[in-house]
Scaffold this active site. Structure first.
Site, short mmCIF file in Angstrom:
data_model
loop_
_atom_site.label_atom_id
_atom_site.label_comp_id
_atom_site.label_asym_id
_atom_site.label_seq_id
_atom_site.Cartn_x
_atom_site.Cartn_y
_atom_site.Cartn_z
N HIS A 153 4.14 0.14 28.52
CA HIS A 153 4.77 1.41 28.91
C HIS A 153 3.68 2.27 29.54
CE1 HIS A 153 7.94 1.00 25.51
NE2 HIS A 153 8.54 0.76 26.66
N GLU A 170 13.21 2.64 29.95
CA GLU A 170 12.58 2.75 28.63
C GLU A 170 12.37 4.21 28.23
OE1 GLU A 170 11.21 -0.16 26.70
OE2 GLU A 170 12.54 -1.35 27.94
N CYS A 187 4.47 7.48 20.81
CA CYS A 187 5.69 6.66 20.78
C CYS A 187 6.68 7.21 19.78
CB CYS A 187 5.39 5.22 20.35
SG CYS A 187 4.31 4.33 21.43
O1 SUG Z 1 9.26 -1.57 22.39
N1 SUG Z 1 7.60 -2.45 19.40
C1 SUG Z 1 8.00 -1.41 20.36
C2 SUG Z 1 6.92 -0.38 20.50
C3 SUG Z 1 7.38 0.79 21.31
C4 SUG Z 1 6.27 1.72 21.63
N2 SUG Z 1 6.75 2.80 22.39
C5 SUG Z 1 6.10 3.44 23.37
N3 SUG Z 1 5.00 2.95 23.88
N4 SUG Z 1 6.59 4.52 23.81
C6 SUG Z 1 8.32 -2.04 21.71
O2 SUG Z 1 7.62 -2.99 22.11
C7 SUG Z 1 7.94 -4.38 17.99
C8 SUG Z 1 8.95 -4.89 17.00
C9 SUG Z 1 8.49 -6.12 16.29
O3 SUG Z 1 7.76 -6.93 16.86
O4 SUG Z 1 8.86 -6.30 15.10
C10 SUG Z 1 8.47 -3.31 18.93
O5 SUG Z 1 9.66 -3.28 19.20
#
Ligand code: SUG
Length: 445
Positions: A250, A174, A369
């Protein structure tokens, strides 16, 4: 030589929406199907970029991806004109369709893992796009991410780009969301911390019981090998499986580092003391600050809700550190009290700045993020595509671009609208000209 940490924030794409795609990510699930504002989301992101640039930080922009992802829908058997592909997919497989429409590339902390030249054997900056195998909608990102990174960091004398790891859960990766670097100075060799959620090849080891662990130890090790990191420059740390089960999907939801500061929650890691001892030994001489937030002051639930650890800790040009926090932290009495105290305690963090990134927060993406950190020396900064670096002009230009192409409001049902696909393509085509990226998108090839 001067060294910097440059934040490359993801521009929010025109199809920003809430589809509830990320099991294990509390915000994503709880806001599923709410209507979104792509325009507001993009502007909130731009405001943060501009504010950091105004603080004297070097700030870059990474382009979003093409969505709906018609090419993937075709790969999955939907045929006809682009409009027919959208229509059929939305009707026959609505969840698959929504996954192919996610603007999730905005969270560039998941775009790649980056190792600065001071840490690598060949003295180049290394990039490995994250394969994001754990979520189908995110697994669609790495190839185009690789192209965007190459168009942003194109100089082969300074930048080395790897292919993403094999697309399989054993090597689930990730990116920088599970990677932090500690160093005395951005240009000095540092200690790269790789945080993993599980062992892929040894299932007898501890792992979460409810939610998925997206990052494996084996993926971390592969990246350290690819980047030519020395054993003394790397620490692998297992994330506490219990906090993954509480929504910490994460490591950057429970810990963040900058230079000589590691800011983390008491429950962040599985074997905290041994990990901290190893970091201290490998870090060597010099001040190192472990700033631990006790559960008694901030619960894991509050950390997940407010994203206290998805803050950016930055070193301002004057040398003082500041914490860039979402307004959700300010709104929580426990967390804002903690932050008020933090800046008057003995750590190098002396300022708190709050930003409204609610459009992103509702999908589980805080300030950290939204950015990919790239530590660069001045020669490397000069080798970056200059059109991607934030300044007054670019800020103005991108705001106009958003005003021209983005919708004020978007409902999940509207994703099938062929007009939205055209609007997105028009927007991205113009963006590649503004940022001078060349043809990075499938529709341009
Ligand atoms: O991968 N949300 C992302 C959020 C990523 C956050 N990144 C870090 N913590 N670095 C994920 O879960 C949600 C999309 C939706 O539900 O429409 C989403 O992909």
């Amino acid at each position: 030589m001067k060294e910097f940490e440059v934040n490359f924030d993801g521009l929010v794409g025109p199809t920003h929406n809430y589809a509830g795609l990320s099991y294990g990510n509390v915000a994503s699930l709880s806001n599923a199907k709410a209507s979104s504002s792509p325009k507001q989301a993009a502007k909130q992101g731009l405001m943060k970029m501009k504010a950091l640039s105004d603080m004297g930080m070097l700030q870059g922009v990474l382009a979003p991806q093409e969505r709906p992802d018609v090419m993937t829908l075709r790969r999955l058997g939907f045929t006809g004109s682009d409009a027919q592909v959208l229509e059929k997919a939305a009707k026959q497989a609505p969840m698959v369709f929504q996954a192919c429409c996610s603007a999730s590339s905005m969270w560039t902390a998941n775009a790649a893992t980056v190792s600065p030249s001071a840490d690598t054997a060949d003295g180049k900056v290394h990039f490995t796009p994250a394969n994001l195998t754990n979520k189908f909608h995110r697994s669609l990102e790495p190839e185009v991410t690789g192209r965007i990174l190459k168009a942003t960091f194109s100089n082969e004398r300074h930048f080395h780009h790897h292919q993403h790891l094999p697309d399989n859960e054993h090597f689930g990766d990730e990116g920088a969301a599970n990677h932090t670097r500690l160093c005395s100075n951005y240009g000095h060799a540092g200690v790269e911390l790789f945080v993993y959620g599980r062992y892929a090849f040894d299932t007898s080891k501890p792992a979460p019981k409810k939610y998925p662990a997206r990052q494996t130890l084996e993926a971390c090790q592969a990246i350290a090998r690819l980047h030519g990191l020395s054993e003394e420059g790397v620490v692998y740390i297992q994330q506490n499986p219990d906090v993954i089960d509480q929504g910490v999907f994460h490591n950057d939801v429970i810990s963040v580092g900058n230079q000589n500061v590691l800011f983390y929650h008491e429950q962040a890691f599985y074997n905290t003391q041994a990990s901290l001892d190893e970091i201290r030994r490998k870090y060597g001489e010099g001040d190192l600050h472990f700033v631990m937030v006790p559960t008694a002051e901030v619960s894991v639930a509050d950390a997940v809700k407010t994203y206290l650890f998805n803050t950016q800790i930055i070193t301002l040009p004057g040398g003082e550190m500041a914490i860039i926090a979402p307004t959700e932290c300010q709104e929580s009495p426990a967390v804002s009290a903690y932050l008020d105290k933090l800046v008057i305690l003995g750590s190098p963090i002396k300022q708190v700045h709050y930003f409204d990134v609610k459009q992103s927060m509702r999908n589980g993406g805080g300030p950290a993020c939204l950015r990919l950190r790239v530590a660069l020396n001045d020669q490397e900064v000069d080798a970056v595509n200059p059109n991607t670096l934030m300044n007054d002009n670019l800020f103005k230009r991108l705001n106009q671009w958003v005003d021209k192409h983005y919708r004020e409001e978007l409902k999940v049902d509207e994703l099938r609208d062929p007009q939205l696909l055209q609007e997105s393509r028009d927007a991205l085509d113009e963006l590649t000209q503004i940022l001078k990226l060349g043809s990075v998108y499938p529709f341009q090839r």
